[in-house]
Design an enzyme around this catalytic site. Structure first.
Site, PDB file in Angstrom:
ATOM      1  N   CYS A   2       0.824  -1.214   0.000  1.00  0.00           N
ATOM      2  CA  CYS A   2       0.000   0.000   0.000  1.00  0.00           C
ATOM      3  C   CYS A   2       0.863   1.272   0.000  1.00  0.00           C
ATOM      4  O   CYS A   2       2.014   1.251   0.417  1.00  0.00           O
ATOM      5  CB  CYS A   2      -0.933   0.095   1.204  1.00  0.00           C
ATOM      6  SG  CYS A   2      -1.904  -1.398   1.441  1.00  0.00           S
ATOM      7  N   ARG A  27       2.655   0.720  -5.583  1.00  0.00           N
ATOM      8  CA  ARG A  27       2.663  -0.058  -4.343  1.00  0.00           C
ATOM      9  C   ARG A  27       1.385  -0.880  -4.164  1.00  0.00           C
ATOM     10  O   ARG A  27       1.277  -1.675  -3.238  1.00  0.00           O
ATOM     11  CB  ARG A  27       2.818   0.885  -3.143  1.00  0.00           C
ATOM     12  CG  ARG A  27       4.063   1.722  -3.191  1.00  0.00           C
ATOM     13  CD  ARG A  27       4.118   2.675  -2.025  1.00  0.00           C
ATOM     14  NE  ARG A  27       4.309   1.967  -0.783  1.00  0.00           N
ATOM     15  CZ  ARG A  27       5.478   1.607  -0.281  1.00  0.00           C
ATOM     16  NH1 ARG A  27       6.577   1.912  -0.940  1.00  0.00           N
ATOM     17  NH2 ARG A  27       5.559   0.970   0.854  1.00  0.00           N
ATOM     18  N   TRP A  74      -2.983  -2.447  -1.640  1.00  0.00           N
ATOM     19  CA  TRP A  74      -2.696  -3.782  -2.155  1.00  0.00           C
ATOM     20  C   TRP A  74      -3.253  -4.733  -1.103  1.00  0.00           C
ATOM     21  O   TRP A  74      -2.772  -4.770   0.022  1.00  0.00           O
ATOM     22  CB  TRP A  74      -1.196  -3.983  -2.326  1.00  0.00           C
ATOM     23  CG  TRP A  74      -0.839  -5.301  -2.926  1.00  0.00           C
ATOM     24  CD1 TRP A  74      -1.012  -5.679  -4.225  1.00  0.00           C
ATOM     25  CD2 TRP A  74      -0.215  -6.404  -2.263  1.00  0.00           C
ATOM     26  NE1 TRP A  74      -0.552  -6.960  -4.412  1.00  0.00           N
ATOM     27  CE2 TRP A  74      -0.054  -7.437  -3.220  1.00  0.00           C
ATOM     28  CE3 TRP A  74       0.203  -6.641  -0.964  1.00  0.00           C
ATOM     29  CZ2 TRP A  74       0.508  -8.663  -2.913  1.00  0.00           C
ATOM     30  CZ3 TRP A  74       0.771  -7.871  -0.658  1.00  0.00           C
ATOM     31  CH2 TRP A  74       0.925  -8.857  -1.632  1.00  0.00           C
ATOM     32  N   ASN A 100      -0.092   1.228   6.062  1.00  0.00           N
ATOM     33  CA  ASN A 100       0.659   0.313   5.210  1.00  0.00           C
ATOM     34  C   ASN A 100       1.382  -0.646   6.144  1.00  0.00           C
ATOM     35  O   ASN A 100       2.071  -0.206   7.051  1.00  0.00           O
ATOM     36  CB  ASN A 100       1.665   1.115   4.371  1.00  0.00           C
ATOM     37  CG  ASN A 100       2.672   0.234   3.678  1.00  0.00           C
ATOM     38  OD1 ASN A 100       2.346  -0.876   3.274  1.00  0.00           O
ATOM     39  ND2 ASN A 100       3.889   0.716   3.532  1.00  0.00           N
ATOM     40  N   GLY A 101       1.207  -1.961   5.905  1.00  0.00           N
ATOM     41  CA  GLY A 101       1.851  -2.952   6.768  1.00  0.00           C
ATOM     42  C   GLY A 101       0.837  -4.005   7.181  1.00  0.00           C
ATOM     43  O   GLY A 101      -0.239  -4.108   6.577  1.00  0.00           O
ATOM     44  N   GLU A 482      14.355 -15.873 -15.023  1.00  0.00           N
ATOM     45  CA  GLU A 482      13.893 -14.486 -15.084  1.00  0.00           C
ATOM     46  C   GLU A 482      12.945 -14.279 -16.275  1.00  0.00           C
ATOM     47  O   GLU A 482      11.925 -13.598 -16.160  1.00  0.00           O
ATOM     48  CB  GLU A 482      15.111 -13.535 -15.143  1.00  0.00           C
ATOM     49  CG  GLU A 482      14.802 -12.071 -15.339  1.00  0.00           C
ATOM     50  CD  GLU A 482      13.890 -11.463 -14.269  1.00  0.00           C
ATOM     51  OE1 GLU A 482      13.603 -12.127 -13.265  1.00  0.00           O
ATOM     52  OE2 GLU A 482      13.439 -10.319 -14.476  1.00  0.00           O
ATOM     53  N   LYS A 486       9.070 -13.020 -15.945  1.00  0.00           N
ATOM     54  CA  LYS A 486       8.620 -11.807 -16.644  1.00  0.00           C
ATOM     55  C   LYS A 486       7.358 -12.083 -17.450  1.00  0.00           C
ATOM     56  O   LYS A 486       6.401 -11.330 -17.413  1.00  0.00           O
ATOM     57  CB  LYS A 486       9.759 -11.350 -17.557  1.00  0.00           C
ATOM     58  CG  LYS A 486       9.931  -9.892 -17.716  1.00  0.00           C
ATOM     59  CD  LYS A 486      10.743  -9.208 -16.640  1.00  0.00           C
ATOM     60  CE  LYS A 486      10.302  -9.469 -15.239  1.00  0.00           C
ATOM     61  NZ  LYS A 486      11.150  -8.950 -14.210  1.00  0.00           N
ATOM     62  N   GLU A 489       4.240 -12.808 -15.105  1.00  0.00           N
ATOM     63  CA  GLU A 489       3.682 -11.734 -14.292  1.00  0.00           C
ATOM     64  C   GLU A 489       2.952 -10.685 -15.113  1.00  0.00           C
ATOM     65  O   GLU A 489       2.009 -10.079 -14.623  1.00  0.00           O
ATOM     66  CB  GLU A 489       4.724 -11.095 -13.368  1.00  0.00           C
ATOM     67  CG  GLU A 489       5.740 -10.218 -14.012  1.00  0.00           C
ATOM     68  CD  GLU A 489       6.707  -9.583 -12.997  1.00  0.00           C
ATOM     69  OE1 GLU A 489       6.283  -9.186 -11.913  1.00  0.00           O
ATOM     70  OE2 GLU A 489       7.899  -9.487 -13.316  1.00  0.00           O
ATOM     71  N   HIS A 505      13.463 -35.506 -16.816  1.00  0.00           N
ATOM     72  CA  HIS A 505      13.143 -36.195 -15.561  1.00  0.00           C
ATOM     73  C   HIS A 505      11.682 -35.981 -15.154  1.00  0.00           C
ATOM     74  O   HIS A 505      11.348 -36.074 -13.984  1.00  0.00           O
ATOM     75  CB  HIS A 505      14.105 -35.758 -14.461  1.00  0.00           C
ATOM     76  CG  HIS A 505      15.524 -36.128 -14.772  1.00  0.00           C
ATOM     77  ND1 HIS A 505      15.977 -37.426 -14.703  1.00  0.00           N
ATOM     78  CD2 HIS A 505      16.566 -35.389 -15.224  1.00  0.00           C
ATOM     79  CE1 HIS A 505      17.253 -37.458 -15.077  1.00  0.00           C
ATOM     80  NE2 HIS A 505      17.627 -36.232 -15.401  1.00  0.00           N
ATOM     81  N   LYS A 604       4.459  -3.233  -6.749  1.00  0.00           N
ATOM     82  CA  LYS A 604       5.881  -3.033  -6.999  1.00  0.00           C
ATOM     83  C   LYS A 604       6.729  -3.383  -5.785  1.00  0.00           C
ATOM     84  O   LYS A 604       7.794  -3.972  -5.906  1.00  0.00           O
ATOM     85  CB  LYS A 604       6.105  -1.578  -7.404  1.00  0.00           C
ATOM     86  CG  LYS A 604       7.541  -1.233  -7.751  1.00  0.00           C
ATOM     87  CD  LYS A 604       7.975  -1.947  -9.005  1.00  0.00           C
ATOM     88  CE  LYS A 604       9.413  -1.673  -9.368  1.00  0.00           C
ATOM     89  NZ  LYS A 604       9.915  -2.678 -10.335  1.00  0.00           N
TER      90      LYS A 604
HETATM   91  C1  AGP Z   1       9.891  -8.532 -10.659  1.00  0.00           C
HETATM   92  O1  AGP Z   1       9.454  -8.274 -11.921  1.00  0.00           O
HETATM   93  C2  AGP Z   1       8.928  -8.559  -9.592  1.00  0.00           C
HETATM   94  N1  AGP Z   1       7.874  -7.704  -9.750  1.00  0.00           N
HETATM   95  C3  AGP Z   1       9.348  -9.023  -8.221  1.00  0.00           C
HETATM   96  O2  AGP Z   1       9.709 -10.351  -8.359  1.00  0.00           O
HETATM   97  C4  AGP Z   1      10.464  -8.259  -7.461  1.00  0.00           C
HETATM   98  O3  AGP Z   1      11.687  -8.463  -8.094  1.00  0.00           O
HETATM   99  C5  AGP Z   1      10.502  -8.760  -6.018  1.00  0.00           C
HETATM  100  O4  AGP Z   1       9.278  -8.471  -5.412  1.00  0.00           O
HETATM  101  C6  AGP Z   1      11.631  -8.190  -5.217  1.00  0.00           C
HETATM  102  O5  AGP Z   1      11.539  -6.817  -5.093  1.00  0.00           O
HETATM  103  P1  AGP Z   1      12.757  -5.953  -4.585  1.00  0.00           P
HETATM  104  O6  AGP Z   1      13.841  -6.100  -5.589  1.00  0.00           O
HETATM  105  O7  AGP Z   1      12.221  -4.554  -4.507  1.00  0.00           O
HETATM  106  O8  AGP Z   1      13.166  -6.492  -3.260  1.00  0.00           O
END
Ligand code: AGP
Length: 609
Positions: A2, A27, A74, A100-101, A482, A486, A489, A505, A604
Site C-alpha cells: 500500500c 505499491r 494492495w 501500510n503494513g 527471469e 517476466k 507476471e 526427468h 511493486k
Molecule cells: C519482478 O518483476 C517482480 N515484480 C518481483 O519479483 C520483485 O523483483 C521482487 O518483489 C523483489 O523486489 P525488490 O527487488 O524490490 O526487493
C-alpha cells in the site's frame, strides 16, 4: 504493501493527495481513498479499483479542505472492496487512518474491541487502529497514538487525521517506510519520495519507532514516548521527469530502453580507467575480511533472486568462494548456519521488501556482515546493511523489474571481481578481459534494443500460446528463470523455466505441439548438450525460439527461429540475453491486452511477508 500520503497546508488537499497517490500506485492499486477535513467535518471518499475510479467519484463530489490523508491499497487482509478500502474510521467517524503494513495481532485486538462495544465494518487488520485510538483517546491525540502503538504487533506506517485535532496529522512507523516532505508553509508525509516531489525536494526519512506531528506551522518528530528528535533534512536530487513515462506507452518499455544508461551509470565510476580494477569505495571490506569468508549467501526475492543466481555463478567462478542463493522468505525461517565468517549479500530494487529486510536482520543477528545491493537511496535495506552498493537504475515504476535486474547483475560482477582482487585469485589480465567486456555492455545493449522491431516480428506468431518453457544450462538457466517470471507476471501465460538437462526427468511429458520453448544457448562449453536438449523438445513438436551470440551458425540448424545478441564474455551474457526476453514478454502482454505496468494481484514493493 500500500501507499499512503498526507498533506497539511494552505492548498486544496484533495488534488495534492490524488497526485501523490498516482505516484504511489506502484505499491498497490486494489482500491484508493482519501479523508479530508471539510469545514471541521471529516469527509471520507473511497472506492474499490484503481485510482481513476476514486478520481471519477471525487470529480462528482469533491471534498474541500486543506488537511487530508490518502491511500492506495494492495489487498492483504480482506478482498478488494469499498468496505476494505482505506481510510478506516472509528465508530463515530471522528478520526480516520491510512495504514501500510500488517497488524499481526489484529484478531485478538478486534475481538477485544468488539467485546468493548466497537463495531467493525471491514475485514482488514487496519481497522483496529482507529478503534484503538477511539477507545484510548485522552483528549490528546499525540499521547493516544503513543499509547496505541504499544499495543500493535507487526509492521505499520500509518497517518491519523482527527476531527478533534483539526490542525494536525500524526504519523508513526515500524518496519514500513515513511518520508516527510517540507514545503513553504505546507508539509507532506508519504510512503515514498515521488509522491511529494512535485511540491518539495526537502525531505527526511522517518525511522522505526518515530512519530511525526505535522501542523500548518511545522513538523515535529519524537520518539515513541514523546522525546523530541532532530532530523537531518536532505535535498532530493533526482529528476522528477525521470519518474514520468516520457512518451512511452508503458513504464516497462521506457525502463527497458533505459538499460544502456542504467548499466553505464552503475558501472562506470567503479571501474578503473585502465580497466584493470574494480573500485568499490562504498564497500569497506579488507583483504583480511575477505580471507576470513567461508561462504557467501545471496538472499533476495523474485527478480532480485534471479540476479543472485547469476551472482552465484559469477562469484564462484571469479572469486572462488562458495555461494548459496536463498529466497529471502525461506532463509529467514530456516535458521541458517551463519556466523561472522560468512558474508550475506541482500539484493533488492526497492530496499523495502519485508522478507529481504527480515533476512538481512537475521543475518546481522547471527554476526554475518551484510552488503546490500539496492536501487533506493536511504531505503530500509540500505540503512541497515553494513555496506551498500547502489544500482543507479533510477526510479523503476513498472511492476515488472527490468533495468533494476540488469543493474543488479552489474552489482554481482562488480562484487565478484572486487572479492577476487582482495583474495588475489584473479590476474590483472583476467580482470581486464572481463572489465573491458563490461564497459562494452551498454553499447551492446543498445544494439539489442536497435533490433526491437525484428524481435517483435519474430514473436508475433506466439502471442496466443498458452504454455511456454524457458530452457538453459548454467548461467543461461538463471536467465531462463527471469524470462519465465517476466512472461508470467505481465501476460498471465503459464511459463516455466528448466535447467535443460532436467526436463527429461518429468516435465518432458508436457511438451507437445503448440508449446513454445525459448532456448538460451550462450555457454559454449555446454552448447552441444543444450542442442541435444533442444532436439528432445523438437522431437515432441514444440516450436523453439533460440537465443545465442551473433556468429553462432549452429543453433539455427536445430530451432525454428534464432534471436542473436552481440558477442560478449560468456559470464556477462545474462545482461544481453535477458533484454529480448523482456521485449518478448512485453509485446506478448500488449498483444493480449494486459495492463503491463500494473499486472493483476501484484504490487511493486512487497512490504508484507
Ligand atoms: C519482478 O518483476 C517482480 N515484480 C518481483 O519479483 C520483485 O523483483 C521482487 O518483489 C523483489 O523486489 P525488490 O527487488 O524490490 O526487493
Amino acid at each position: 504493501m500500500c501507499g499512503i500520503v498526507g498533506y497539511i497546508g494552505k492548498q486544496e488537499a484533495q488534488e495534492i493527495l490524488l497526485e501523490g497517490l498516482k505516484k504511489l500506485e506502484y505499491r498497490g492499486y486494489d482500491s484508493a481513498g482519501i479523508a479530508v477535513l471539510e469545514q471541521g467535518e471529516l469527509v471520507v471518499s473511497k472506492t474499490v479499483g484503481k485510482l481513476a475510479n476514486l478520481e471519477a467519484v471525487l470529480e462528482q463530489n469533491p471534498i474541500k479542505g486543506t488537511i487530508g490523508i490518502g491511500h492506495t491499497r494492495w489487498a492483504t487482509h480482506g478482498r478488494p472492496s469499498d468496505e476494505n478500502s482505506h481510510p478506516h474510521q472509528d465508530c463515530k467517524g471522528k478520526l480516520a487512518v491510512v495504514h501500510n503494513g500488517i497488524i499481526e495481532n489484529y484478531m485478538q485486538l478486534k475481538e477485544w474491541l468488539q467485546s468493548e462495544g466497537h463495531s467493525f465494518v471491514s475485514e482488514t487488520d487496519t481497522e483496529v487502529i482507529p478503534h484503538l485510538l477511539e477507545h484510548f483517546y485522552t483528549g490528546d491525540l499525540e499521547e493516544t497514538v503513543q499509547n496505541v502503538i504499544t499495543k500493535l504487533e507487526g509492521s505499520f506506517a500509518f497517518v491519523v487525521i482527527a476531527k478533534d485535532a483539526p490542525q494536525k496529522l500524526i504519523a508513526a512507523r515500524k518496519d514500513s517506510p515513511l518520508v516527510v516532505g517540507l514545503g513553504e508553509g505546507e508539509y507532506f508525509i508519504a510512503s515514498d519520495i515521488p509522491a511529494i516531489l512535485k511540491y518539495t525536494r526537502k525531505a527526511y526519512i522517518l525511522n522505526d519507532g518515530e512519530l511525526a506531528i505535522l501542523t500548518p506551522e511545522a513538523v515535529r518528530v519524537t520518539d515513541s514516548i514523546g522525546k523530541a528528535i532532530e532530523k537531518e533534512v536532505f535535498e532530493v536530487n533526482w529528476d522528477a521527469v525521470a519518474a514520468e513515462k516520457d512518451g512511452y506507452e508503458h513504464f516497462m518499455l521506457k525502463e527497458i530502453y533505459e538499460q544502456p544508461r542504467a548499466l553505464r551509470e552503475t558501472m562506470s565510476a567503479r571501474l578503473s580507467n585502465d580497466n584493470k580494477k574494480v573500485v568499490l569505495e562504498e564497500v569497506k571490506l579488507t583483504a583480511a575480511d575477505v580471507a576470513k569468508i567461508k561462504k557467501i549467501y545471496i538472499v533476495a526475492c523474485g527478480t532480485a533472486f534471479h540476479a543472485g543466481m547469476v551472482g552465484k555463478y559469477v562469484i564462484e567462478k571469479i572469486a572462488k568462494i562458495p555461494v548459496e542463493v536463498d529466497i529471502a522468505s525461506e532463509f529467514r525461517y530456516r535458521d541458517p548456519l551463519l556466523d561472522d565468517e560468512d558474508l550475506v549479500i541482500v539484493v533488492s530494487q526497492s530496499g523495502e521488501t519485508a522478507d529481504t529486510l527480515a533476512a538481512l536482520r537475521e543475518a546481522k543477528n547471527k554476526g554475518a556482515r551484510v552488503i546490500a545491493v539496492t536501487n533506493v537511496v536511504g531505503s530500509s535495506v540500505a540503512r541497515e546493511a553494513d555496506d551498500v552498493l547502489y544500482t543507479w537504475a533510477g526510479p523503476e515504476i513498472a511492476v515488472a523489474s527490468t533495468k533494476a535486474y540488469t543493474t543488479q547483475l552489474i552489482g554481482m560482477y562488480l562484487i565478484g571481481i572486487y572479492l577476487a582482487q582482495l583474495k588475489e585469485v584473479i590476474t590483472e589480465e583476467k580482470a581486464q578481459e572481463i572489465i573491458t567486456a563490461m564497459r562494452q555492455l551498454p553499447s551492446k545493449a543498445e544494439t539489442v534494443l536497435g533490433n526491437i522491431e525484428k524481435i517483435k516480428e519474430l514473436i508475433q506468431p506466439y502471442s496466443k500460446v498458452e504454455d511456454v518453457f524457458f530452457l538453459g544450462r548454467g548461467i543461461d538457466y538463471a536467465v531462463a528463470l527471469e524470462g519465465s517470471l517476466k512472461l508470467k507476471e505481465i501476460s498471465y501465460i503459464h511459463a516455466e523455466a528448466y535447467a535443460a538437462g532436467e526436463l527429461k526427468h518429468g516435465t518432458l511429458a508436457l511438451i507437445e505441439e503448440g508449446i513454445l520453448v525459448v532456448a538460451l544457448a550462450t555457454q559454449m562449453d555446454i552448447f552441444d548438450k543444450m542442442v541435444s536438449n533442444i532436439k528432445e523438445v523438437k522431437a515432441r513438436d514444440a516450436s523453439v525460439l533460440g537465443l545465442t551470440f551473433r556468429g553462432n551458425n549452429e543453433l539455427i540448424k536445430t530451432v525454428d527461429e534464432v534471436i542473436y545478441i552481440p558477442k560478449t564474455h560468456e559470464l556477462l551474457a545474462p545482461v544481453l540475453t535477458v533484454i529480448p526476453l523482456q521485449i518478448l514478454s512485453y509485446y506478448i502482454a500488449v498483444a493480449r491486452g494486459c495492463d503491463v505496468d500494473k499486472p493483476r494481484n501484484l504490487a511493486k514493493s512487497v512490504t508484507v511477508e
